[in-house]
Design a protein around this motif. Structure first.
Motif, PDB file in Angstrom:
ATOM      1  N   TYR A  32       0.856  -1.182   0.000  1.00 26.30           N
ATOM      2  CA  TYR A  32       0.000   0.000   0.000  1.00 26.30           C
ATOM      3  C   TYR A  32       0.893   1.234   0.000  1.00 26.30           C
ATOM      4  CZ  TYR A  32      -3.392  -3.484   1.383  1.00 26.30           C
ATOM      5  OH  TYR A  32      -4.184  -4.604   1.413  1.00 26.30           O
ATOM      6  N   PRO A  33       1.461   1.573  -1.153  1.00 28.73           N
ATOM      7  CA  PRO A  33       2.451   2.647  -1.191  1.00 28.73           C
ATOM      8  C   PRO A  33       1.850   4.030  -0.933  1.00 28.73           C
ATOM      9  CG  PRO A  33       1.944   1.923  -3.406  1.00 28.73           C
ATOM     10  CD  PRO A  33       1.236   0.990  -2.469  1.00 28.73           C
ATOM     11  N   LEU A  34       2.695   4.883  -0.373  1.00 30.47           N
ATOM     12  CA  LEU A  34       2.384   6.293  -0.158  1.00 30.47           C
ATOM     13  C   LEU A  34       3.375   7.100  -0.987  1.00 30.47           C
ATOM     14  CD1 LEU A  34       2.118   6.285   3.729  1.00 30.47           C
ATOM     15  CD2 LEU A  34       0.223   6.359   2.102  1.00 30.47           C
ATOM     16  N   PHE A  35       2.924   8.226  -1.500  1.00 33.28           N
ATOM     17  CA  PHE A  35       3.772   9.080  -2.327  1.00 33.28           C
ATOM     18  C   PHE A  35       3.699  10.511  -1.825  1.00 33.28           C
ATOM     19  CE2 PHE A  35       2.226   5.617  -4.896  1.00 33.28           C
ATOM     20  CZ  PHE A  35       3.342   5.184  -5.575  1.00 33.28           C
ATOM     21  N   HIS A  36       4.810  11.220  -1.932  1.00 33.39           N
ATOM     22  CA  HIS A  36       4.798  12.662  -1.705  1.00 33.39           C
ATOM     23  C   HIS A  36       5.892  13.297  -2.555  1.00 33.39           C
ATOM     24  CE1 HIS A  36       7.955  11.878   1.397  1.00 33.39           C
ATOM     25  NE2 HIS A  36       8.386  13.064   1.019  1.00 33.39           N
ATOM     26  N   ALA A  37       5.720  14.589  -2.826  1.00 36.47           N
ATOM     27  CA  ALA A  37       6.734  15.347  -3.556  1.00 36.47           C
ATOM     28  C   ALA A  37       7.680  15.958  -2.539  1.00 36.47           C
ATOM     29  CB  ALA A  37       6.072  16.434  -4.398  1.00 36.47           C
ATOM     30  N   GLU A  38       8.962  15.999  -2.879  1.00 40.18           N
ATOM     31  CA  GLU A  38       9.962  16.538  -1.951  1.00 40.18           C
ATOM     32  C   GLU A  38      11.084  17.235  -2.713  1.00 40.18           C
ATOM     33  OE1 GLU A  38      13.054  14.860   1.384  1.00 40.18           O
ATOM     34  OE2 GLU A  38      11.136  13.839   1.122  1.00 40.18           O
ATOM     35  N   THR A  46       5.270  17.814   0.299  1.00 39.83           N
ATOM     36  CA  THR A  46       3.809  17.859   0.352  1.00 39.83           C
ATOM     37  C   THR A  46       3.332  16.802   1.345  1.00 39.83           C
ATOM     38  OG1 THR A  46       3.533  16.174  -1.359  1.00 39.83           O
ATOM     39  CG2 THR A  46       3.633  18.471  -2.104  1.00 39.83           C
ATOM     40  N   GLY A  47       2.031  16.701   1.494  1.00 40.69           N
ATOM     41  CA  GLY A  47       1.439  15.620   2.261  1.00 40.69           C
ATOM     42  C   GLY A  47       1.575  14.322   1.488  1.00 40.69           C
ATOM     43  N   TYR A  48       1.108  13.235   2.087  1.00 36.18           N
ATOM     44  CA  TYR A  48       1.189  11.922   1.466  1.00 36.18           C
ATOM     45  C   TYR A  48      -0.077  11.614   0.679  1.00 36.18           C
ATOM     46  CZ  TYR A  48       5.289  11.050   4.267  1.00 36.18           C
ATOM     47  OH  TYR A  48       6.539  11.121   4.813  1.00 36.18           O
ATOM     48  N   TYR A  49       0.090  10.896  -0.435  1.00 40.57           N
ATOM     49  CA  TYR A  49      -1.028  10.489  -1.282  1.00 40.57           C
ATOM     50  C   TYR A  49      -0.934   8.993  -1.484  1.00 40.57           C
ATOM     51  CZ  TYR A  49      -1.588  15.400  -1.945  1.00 40.57           C
ATOM     52  OH  TYR A  49      -1.793  16.739  -1.696  1.00 40.57           O
ATOM     53  N   SER A  50      -2.072   8.316  -1.423  1.00 43.77           N
ATOM     54  CA  SER A  50      -2.084   6.869  -1.582  1.00 43.77           C
ATOM     55  C   SER A  50      -3.276   6.465  -2.433  1.00 43.77           C
ATOM     56  CB  SER A  50      -2.172   6.189  -0.218  1.00 43.77           C
ATOM     57  OG  SER A  50      -3.399   6.497   0.391  1.00 43.77           O
ATOM     58  N   VAL A  58       0.496   9.617  -7.618  1.00 42.01           N
ATOM     59  CA  VAL A  58       1.666  10.419  -7.985  1.00 42.01           C
ATOM     60  C   VAL A  58       1.210  11.733  -8.618  1.00 42.01           C
ATOM     61  CG1 VAL A  58       3.663  10.545  -9.532  1.00 42.01           C
ATOM     62  CG2 VAL A  58       3.250   8.476  -8.204  1.00 42.01           C
ATOM     63  N   SER A  59       0.192  11.661  -9.473  1.00 41.47           N
ATOM     64  CA  SER A  59      -0.340  12.864 -10.104  1.00 41.47           C
ATOM     65  C   SER A  59      -0.850  13.857  -9.065  1.00 41.47           C
ATOM     66  CB  SER A  59      -1.461  12.496 -11.077  1.00 41.47           C
ATOM     67  OG  SER A  59      -2.013  13.651 -11.654  1.00 41.47           O
ATOM     68  N   HIS A  60      -1.518  13.353  -8.022  1.00 42.61           N
ATOM     69  CA  HIS A  60      -2.002  14.230  -6.953  1.00 42.61           C
ATOM     70  C   HIS A  60      -0.836  14.896  -6.224  1.00 42.61           C
ATOM     71  CE1 HIS A  60      -6.238  13.526  -7.260  1.00 42.61           C
ATOM     72  NE2 HIS A  60      -6.093  12.221  -7.166  1.00 42.61           N
ATOM     73  N   ALA A  61       0.237  14.146  -5.977  1.00 42.01           N
ATOM     74  CA  ALA A  61       1.412  14.708  -5.297  1.00 42.01           C
ATOM     75  C   ALA A  61       2.067  15.788  -6.162  1.00 42.01           C
ATOM     76  CB  ALA A  61       2.413  13.603  -4.969  1.00 42.01           C
ATOM     77  N   VAL A  62       2.169  15.541  -7.464  1.00 41.09           N
ATOM     78  CA  VAL A  62       2.754  16.528  -8.380  1.00 41.09           C
ATOM     79  C   VAL A  62       1.897  17.791  -8.409  1.00 41.09           C
ATOM     80  CG1 VAL A  62       3.298  17.028 -10.801  1.00 41.09           C
ATOM     81  CG2 VAL A  62       3.943  14.825  -9.802  1.00 41.09           C
ATOM     82  N   ARG A  63       0.589  17.625  -8.519  1.00 38.10           N
ATOM     83  CA  ARG A  63      -0.299  18.787  -8.547  1.00 38.10           C
ATOM     84  C   ARG A  63      -0.222  19.587  -7.258  1.00 38.10           C
ATOM     85  NH1 ARG A  63      -5.903  16.932 -11.386  1.00 38.10           N
ATOM     86  NH2 ARG A  63      -5.200  17.340 -13.503  1.00 38.10           N
TER      87      ARG A  63
END
Length: 75
Positions: A32-38, A46-50, A58-63
């Protein structure tokens, strides 16, 4: 883990609004991966997106990152 630069057909990531550094996407977890931009330079993030759709997360993190920079459209 290292910051991974993402360019998978989605919008390009803006520079860091704090230091001007390059940003990338970080992934945590396998099942269950989590993604954030850094930022690679100062560590701003940013916050985490899953979700089950990794490309969408990933698109949500980029936006979110681009919206923070004040130059992207964000959603």
């Amino acid at each position: 883990g290292r910051v991974k630069e993402e360019r998978t057909g989605m919008e390009e990531m803006e520079r860091c609004p704090f230091c001007g550094g390059k940003a990338g996407i970080r992934r945590y977890g396998l099942q269950y991966p989590l993604f954030h931009a850094e930022c690679e330079k100062c560590g701003a993030k940013t916050g985490y997106y899953s979700g089950y759709d990794e490309e969408l997360a990933v698109s949500h993190a980029v936006r979110a990152w681009n919206k923070r920079s004040g130059t992207g459209t964000g959603a």
